[in-house]
Design a protein around this motif. Structure first.
Motif, PDB file in Angstrom:
ATOM      1  N   LYS A 142      -3.856  94.250  -0.518  1.00 48.44           N
ATOM      2  CA  LYS A 142      -5.302  94.336  -0.719  1.00 48.44           C
ATOM      3  C   LYS A 142      -5.587  95.068  -2.024  1.00 48.44           C
ATOM      4  N   TYR A 143      -6.403  94.451  -2.852  1.00 49.40           N
ATOM      5  CA  TYR A 143      -6.858  95.085  -4.099  1.00 49.40           C
ATOM      6  C   TYR A 143      -8.371  95.225  -4.017  1.00 49.40           C
ATOM      7  N   GLU A 144      -8.860  96.429  -4.270  1.00 43.00           N
ATOM      8  CA  GLU A 144     -10.298  96.680  -4.167  1.00 43.00           C
ATOM      9  C   GLU A 144     -10.808  97.368  -5.425  1.00 43.00           C
ATOM     10  N   LYS A 145     -11.938  96.877  -5.910  1.00 43.24           N
ATOM     11  CA  LYS A 145     -12.568  97.443  -7.105  1.00 43.24           C
ATOM     12  C   LYS A 145     -14.019  97.767  -6.764  1.00 43.24           C
ATOM     13  N   VAL A 146     -14.408  99.013  -6.985  1.00 39.98           N
ATOM     14  CA  VAL A 146     -15.762  99.471  -6.680  1.00 39.98           C
ATOM     15  C   VAL A 146     -16.387 100.006  -7.956  1.00 39.98           C
ATOM     16  N   GLU A 147     -17.655  99.662  -8.157  1.00 38.01           N
ATOM     17  CA  GLU A 147     -18.333 100.078  -9.389  1.00 38.01           C
ATOM     18  C   GLU A 147     -19.778 100.435  -9.078  1.00 38.01           C
ATOM     19  N   ILE A 186     -21.414 103.501 -14.423  1.00 34.39           N
ATOM     20  CA  ILE A 186     -21.316 104.961 -14.402  1.00 34.39           C
ATOM     21  C   ILE A 186     -20.180 105.436 -13.506  1.00 34.39           C
ATOM     22  N   PHE A 187     -19.573 104.526 -12.764  1.00 36.92           N
ATOM     23  CA  PHE A 187     -18.432 104.884 -11.926  1.00 36.92           C
ATOM     24  C   PHE A 187     -17.603 103.634 -11.654  1.00 36.92           C
ATOM     25  N   ILE A 188     -16.291 103.767 -11.702  1.00 33.78           N
ATOM     26  CA  ILE A 188     -15.419 102.657 -11.346  1.00 33.78           C
ATOM     27  C   ILE A 188     -14.214 103.208 -10.599  1.00 33.78           C
ATOM     28  N   ASN A 189     -13.819 102.503  -9.544  1.00 30.51           N
ATOM     29  CA  ASN A 189     -12.687 102.914  -8.724  1.00 30.51           C
ATOM     30  C   ASN A 189     -11.863 101.685  -8.375  1.00 30.51           C
ATOM     31  N   GLU A 190     -10.545 101.812  -8.458  1.00 28.87           N
ATOM     32  CA  GLU A 190      -9.645 100.745  -8.059  1.00 28.87           C
ATOM     33  C   GLU A 190      -8.651 101.298  -7.047  1.00 28.87           C
ATOM     34  N   SER A 191      -8.262 100.463  -6.090  1.00 32.81           N
ATOM     35  CA  SER A 191      -7.261 100.877  -5.126  1.00 32.81           C
ATOM     36  C   SER A 191      -6.390  99.696  -4.733  1.00 32.81           C
ATOM     37  N   LEU A 192      -5.133  99.990  -4.445  1.00 30.84           N
ATOM     38  CA  LEU A 192      -4.177  99.006  -3.953  1.00 30.84           C
ATOM     39  C   LEU A 192      -3.661  99.492  -2.603  1.00 30.84           C
ATOM     40  N   SER A 193      -3.640  98.579  -1.614  1.00 30.98           N
ATOM     41  CA  SER A 193      -3.221  98.967  -0.273  1.00 30.98           C
ATOM     42  C   SER A 193      -2.376  97.877   0.350  1.00 30.98           C
ATOM     43  N   GLU A 194      -1.627  98.274   1.366  1.00 29.61           N
ATOM     44  CA  GLU A 194      -0.943  97.337   2.241  1.00 29.61           C
ATOM     45  C   GLU A 194      -1.634  97.390   3.603  1.00 29.61           C
ATOM     46  N   VAL A 195      -2.009  96.219   4.124  1.00 31.32           N
ATOM     47  CA  VAL A 195      -2.742  96.138   5.377  1.00 31.32           C
ATOM     48  C   VAL A 195      -1.851  95.481   6.432  1.00 31.32           C
ATOM     49  N   TYR A 196      -1.794  96.096   7.613  1.00 36.95           N
ATOM     50  CA  TYR A 196      -0.992  95.581   8.714  1.00 36.95           C
ATOM     51  C   TYR A 196      -1.882  95.438   9.945  1.00 36.95           C
ATOM     52  N   GLY A 359     -24.423  99.039  -6.632  1.00 36.85           N
ATOM     53  CA  GLY A 359     -23.144  99.386  -6.048  1.00 36.85           C
ATOM     54  C   GLY A 359     -22.410  98.093  -5.777  1.00 36.85           C
ATOM     55  N   LYS A 360     -21.234  97.915  -6.372  1.00 34.11           N
ATOM     56  CA  LYS A 360     -20.512  96.645  -6.248  1.00 34.11           C
ATOM     57  C   LYS A 360     -19.101  96.893  -5.732  1.00 34.11           C
ATOM     58  N   ARG A 361     -18.689  96.056  -4.784  1.00 34.16           N
ATOM     59  CA  ARG A 361     -17.314  96.128  -4.300  1.00 34.16           C
ATOM     60  C   ARG A 361     -16.718  94.731  -4.284  1.00 34.16           C
ATOM     61  N   THR A 362     -15.555  94.586  -4.890  1.00 33.14           N
ATOM     62  CA  THR A 362     -14.833  93.316  -4.900  1.00 33.14           C
ATOM     63  C   THR A 362     -13.453  93.555  -4.293  1.00 33.14           C
ATOM     64  N   THR A 363     -13.101  92.773  -3.275  1.00 26.89           N
ATOM     65  CA  THR A 363     -11.829  92.925  -2.590  1.00 26.89           C
ATOM     66  C   THR A 363     -11.085  91.596  -2.595  1.00 26.89           C
ATOM     67  N   ARG A 402      -2.393  94.798 -10.427  1.00 25.29           N
ATOM     68  CA  ARG A 402      -3.753  94.353 -10.112  1.00 25.29           C
ATOM     69  C   ARG A 402      -3.722  92.902  -9.643  1.00 25.29           C
ATOM     70  N   ALA A 403      -4.547  92.593  -8.628  1.00 22.87           N
ATOM     71  CA  ALA A 403      -4.637  91.210  -8.147  1.00 22.87           C
ATOM     72  C   ALA A 403      -5.352  90.329  -9.160  1.00 22.87           C
ATOM     73  N   GLU A 404      -6.233  90.929  -9.954  1.00 24.99           N
ATOM     74  CA  GLU A 404      -6.850  90.215 -11.063  1.00 24.99           C
ATOM     75  C   GLU A 404      -7.056  91.203 -12.203  1.00 24.99           C
ATOM     76  N   SER A 405      -6.914  90.718 -13.410  1.00 24.27           N
ATOM     77  CA  SER A 405      -7.010  91.594 -14.573  1.00 24.27           C
ATOM     78  C   SER A 405      -8.443  92.034 -14.797  1.00 24.27           C
ATOM     79  N   LEU A 406      -8.609  93.232 -15.364  1.00 20.18           N
ATOM     80  CA  LEU A 406      -9.942  93.671 -15.778  1.00 20.18           C
ATOM     81  C   LEU A 406     -10.386  92.855 -16.971  1.00 20.18           C
ATOM     82  N   ASN A 407     -11.687  92.499 -16.977  1.00 19.09           N
ATOM     83  CA  ASN A 407     -12.190  91.833 -18.175  1.00 19.09           C
ATOM     84  C   ASN A 407     -12.398  92.865 -19.282  1.00 19.09           C
ATOM     85  N   LYS A 408     -12.778  92.387 -20.446  1.00 12.08           N
ATOM     86  CA  LYS A 408     -12.897  93.286 -21.601  1.00 12.08           C
ATOM     87  C   LYS A 408     -13.906  94.398 -21.346  1.00 12.08           C
TER      88      LYS A 408
END
Length: 830
Positions: A142-147, A186-196, A359-363, A402-408
């Motif tokens: 799981k890859y999650e990006k919050v902004e 004004i804020f960005i967070n990324e996380s990588l997880s393993e889900v079972y 507030g945006k979250r992409t998983t 990253r599951a997908e690259s950051l854009n510019k």
């Protein structure tokens, strides 16, 4: 979240990321706005539905030349786009030519002979057979990006002198493909997880492998808070919970009575034939969505779905909620969630041009594996899973994983935010926000406050001034010291309190604590008691109260305690305390007989103070509680969890001149219950008993409420010390309808008020032995026939105020019985 929300503001600019952008309002032939019309780039599946005010925004990364608009009762209309950016268009169906294309319906749709409903019923039949539910076990990455982004920024805003010296931040302005508004991260967070997951016993586990954030907010608990803000949801569920509100899912079995459904289109998607169904609300002001979904014609699994919350929905501070999910085809019968995107627009009001914060979250999910069995102990939750290495991964690690690259633009955000935090002016602005959000003023490693407790008032102290502070290095401090001093201008006395906590074992959260407090207190404001050294009730600190508020006590409390959390959300506690209690007012007495009146001693022997040593053992179980941080003190994110607390106390006579030997057993149970479309029920049960003979200061006083404010777990129409018990059973029920009823009343629906009803009851008695030693002059009255009261309230008045009307149901004959009262409260509610 509060810090981020307080900072928001701002208005519109233009960015040229996409090739074609269109926004506007749709009107019918009477110049009335058209809700839920279909808007598409002709010949594509790039479509949106206008909102209830007829507004829409649509963009494409390709160069589009024709916009198609369709609406029931009118022929479709094509508009030639002469520019790549077309904002604020006014589209009217007057004079439209008929087109041979599928029309999207608006208004009420039929519940009979509707092919869309036939498909919906097939979805219900197969929903537990789709996706991950088809396997006994599963695991995935799981890859999650919050902004978080400030939105609606214009040139006037950028020229504001507040941003002098910070102009470089505006180089990162972008445009939302959903709303068309400009925004600044004004804020960005990324996380990588393993889900079972194990479907055979309903167990799941998520292991955080990496986390990275930058911008407003500090500490490794930030992402935990964000995950609650955007809680997990399943579109197949009947209700989707966001911001403590239950939205009706368009796939709900009650959806037929809540939504209009129209079969709009059909085509191949990833070599699978799919139907497109558009849905929109039947009524305004309800917690609903508009949007569409694509569903496979044989498995009836959702391939793609888009949901936009109704702008008229009764939810505060949130102007827009947008959800987009895409599912991938694993084989002919299995569709798995591939991408989940959610965006919310937080704003003070819902006006189109109001400034706010996105507030945006992409998983994204990938690398699925199935039917690999894990032992039961694998799913045991870690009590304190803080690992510093998770937050220190290199840039190279992120580029590879990253599951997908950051854009510019996203890549530039990290650099911009890191630079911003070095600017002195930004630090000053951030400090102001921190003070408002936390209630403390930070200077080095000391927090001064809380600032909201500086002033108070009661009948004994008069005006009260309090100053205090605590150590604070970061959210994960393993130890903390707190202290305060206070002065009453009427009694001319200083009070103080000091306490310390130290987590000596992080894995099992073994915490030692101790302290001393000498203060004036209103005891008996809670049936279930604690030995919190720095705790202080609202009853003895409020500015406004009704009736006599002089029944206060001088408390000198010293305590030492230890706790351990061997299993997540299960805490065992034990402690020793020693307290001295004596009346703080000549109008109130805690006196008791040490020797009862007799022939040889007609007046008996009376003592005015209580000295008591006590040992407590407690168990606190809070399943599904969500917290922030990993230190000795954790913040609770919300109160949407059940709690069971059992406490046993043993009083010792003779230890440090202690006066009484007794035993006390208490049980507290709290359970919030979601009632689907009817809101949420809060239920609280408390039972307890004191074994032994004790005076007034050690009995279980039923908590009254003489303030003008609503206070949880107190009785609105009861005075302090009106009822005294040594055994009791209490029940509180309060139903929050979240505007369900008012939204059906035409003249009230726009107010967005919310209905609240509740009942409170208590039964108890007091033994003859405890009555016999009473020398306080207070006549013990126990609710042996059961005391009860009921209330009805209106919440969400001006978004921050609640008013309750309460009536007493029993013991109406008591001399000072209140039959009716009105109480209010302020709060920040979604």
């Amino acid at each position: 979240m509060k810090k981020i929300f307080i900072i928001f503001s701002f208005l519109l600019s233009i960015s040229n990321v996409a090739q074609t952008k269109v926004s506007g309002v749709i009107y019918d032939d009477t110049n009335t706005t058209v809700p839920y019309a279909n808007v598409c780039f002709k010949g594509t599946r790039e479509c949106v539905t206008s909102d209830e005010n007829g507004r829409f925004y649509l963009e494409s990364e390709s160069d589009r030349k024709i916009l198609s608009v369709s609406y029931v009762g009118f022929p479709g209309k094509d508009i030639v786009l002469t520019k790549s950016v077309n904002y604020d268009m006014k589209i009217s169906f007057a004079g439209a030519n008929t087109l041979d294309e599928v029309k999207i319906f608006s208004g009420k749709t039929s519940k009979k002979n509707n092919p869309a409903l036939d498909i919906l019923r097939k979805i219900w039949e197969r929903k537990r057979k789709n996706g991950l539910y088809q396997f006994n076990q599963y695991q995935m990455n799981k890859y999650e990006k919050v902004e978080f982004d400030m939105n609606t920024i214009d040139s006037a805003f950028m020229k504001n002198r507040v941003f002098k010296g910070l102009e470089f931040i505006f180089k990162q302005i972008d445009t939302s493909k959903i709303t068309g508004k400009t925004y600044l991260p004004i804020f960005i967070n990324e996380s990588l997880s393993e889900v079972y997951g194990d479907n055979t016993n309903g167990k799941t586990k998520e292991i955080l492998k990496a986390n990275k954030n930058s911008g407003i907010g500090e500490g490794n608990g930030v992402d935990t808070f964000i995950k609650d803000l955007y809680s997990e949801y399943d579109i197949y569920d009947n209700y989707l919970n966001f911001f403590d509100k239950n939205f009706v899912s368009p796939l709900s079995k009650t959806g037929i009575n809540t939504y209009n459904y129209v079969l709009s289109d059909s085509t191949f998607i990833d070599k699978k034939w799919c139907y497109n169904i558009v849905f929109y609300p039947r009524r305004k002001n309800e917690l609903t969505f508009k949007g569409d979904f694509w569903v496979n014609d044989t498995t009836f699994a959702i391939k793609k779905i888009n949901l936009t919350a109704s702008k008229s929905a009764n939810i505060n501070w949130v102007k827009d909620i947008y959800i987009e999910q895409e599912f991938d085809v694993l084989n002919d019968s299995v569709f798995l969630l591939k991408r989940d995107h959610m965006m919310s627009d937080f704003a003070l009001n819902k006006k189109e041009k109001s400034k706010g914060v996105y507030g945006k979250r992409t998983t994204l999910y990938n690398d699925h594996k199935f039917n690999e069995v894990k032992p039961d102990k694998f799913y045991k939750d870690d009590v304190n899973n803080y690992d510093q290495s998770v937050y220190a991964k290199s840039d190279e690690y992120w580029q590879e994983n990253r599951a997908e690259s950051l854009n510019k633009d996203e890549a530039g955000v990290y650099k911009m935010l890191d630079t911003l935090k070095t600017v002195k002016k930004f630090k000053q602005l951030y400090n102001i926000v921190s003070i408002l959000g936390s209630g403390y003023i930070n200077k080095g490693f000391i927090d001064y406050g809380p600032i909201f407790s500086i002033f108070g008032y009661n009948d004994v102290e008069g005006q009260r001034l309090r100053v205090g502070g605590r150590t604070y290095f970061n959210t994960n401090d393993p130890w903390r010291i707190q202290a305060y001093t206070a002065y009453g201008f009427k009694d001319n006395k200083f009070k103080f309190g000091v306490s310390g906590k130290w987590m000596i074992d992080k894995k099992n959260r073994i915490i030692l604590s101790g302290g001393n407090r000498r203060d004036v207190e209103q005891i008996g404001v809670s049936l279930t008691t604690s030995n919190d050294v720095l705790g202080r009730s609202f009853a003895s600190s409020s500015f406004f109260s009704s009736g006599d508020n002089s029944k206060l006590t001088n408390v000198n409390l010293s305590s030492f305690a230890a706790e351990i959390e061997p299993i997540k959300d299960l805490i065992f506690q034990t402690g020793f305390s020693y307290r001295t209690l004596e009346s703080a007012s000549p109008k109130f007495s805690l006196d008791y007989y040490t020797d009862l009146p007799s022939v040889s001693n007609p007046t008996g022997t009376i003592k005015t103070d209580v000295k008591q040593a006590e040992v407590t053992i407690g168990v606190d179980f809070t399943p599904n509680r969500k917290t922030v941080g990993y230190g000795v003190e954790r913040l609770e994110v919300d109160n949407n969890y059940s709690r069971v607390f059992v406490n046993y106390s043993q009083g010792f006579k003779g230890v440090f001149n202690s006066d009484f030997e007794y035993q006390k057993l208490q049980l507290y149970y709290r359970q919030p219950i979601y009632m689907g479309g009817m809101g949420r029920l809060f239920s609280t049960v408390e039972v307890g008993k004191v074994f032994g003979t004790v005076p007034l200061g050690l009995l279980a006083v039923v908590p009254g409420n003489q303030s003008y404010f609503v206070i949880d777990n107190t009785y609105n129409l009861m005075n302090y010390y009106e009822f005294v018990t040594d055994q009791y059973a209490s029940l509180h029920l309060e139903q929050h309808f979240n505007g369900r009823i008012f939204s059906r009343i035409p003249f009230m629906k726009k107010l967005n008020w919310r209905e609240i009803v509740g009942v409170k009851a208590v039964y108890g008695n007091v033994s003859d032995q405890n009555r016999a030693i009473n020398a306080s002059g207070l006549i013990y009255q126990a609710p042996t026939n059961g005391y009860w009261e009921y209330h009805a309230g209106i919440g969400n008045i001006f978004k921050v105020f609640r008013i309750d009307f309460a009536w007493r149901g029993s013991y109406l004959e008591l001399p000072e019985a209140k039959r009716f009262t009105i109480k209010g409260s302020f709060g920040f509610y979604f």
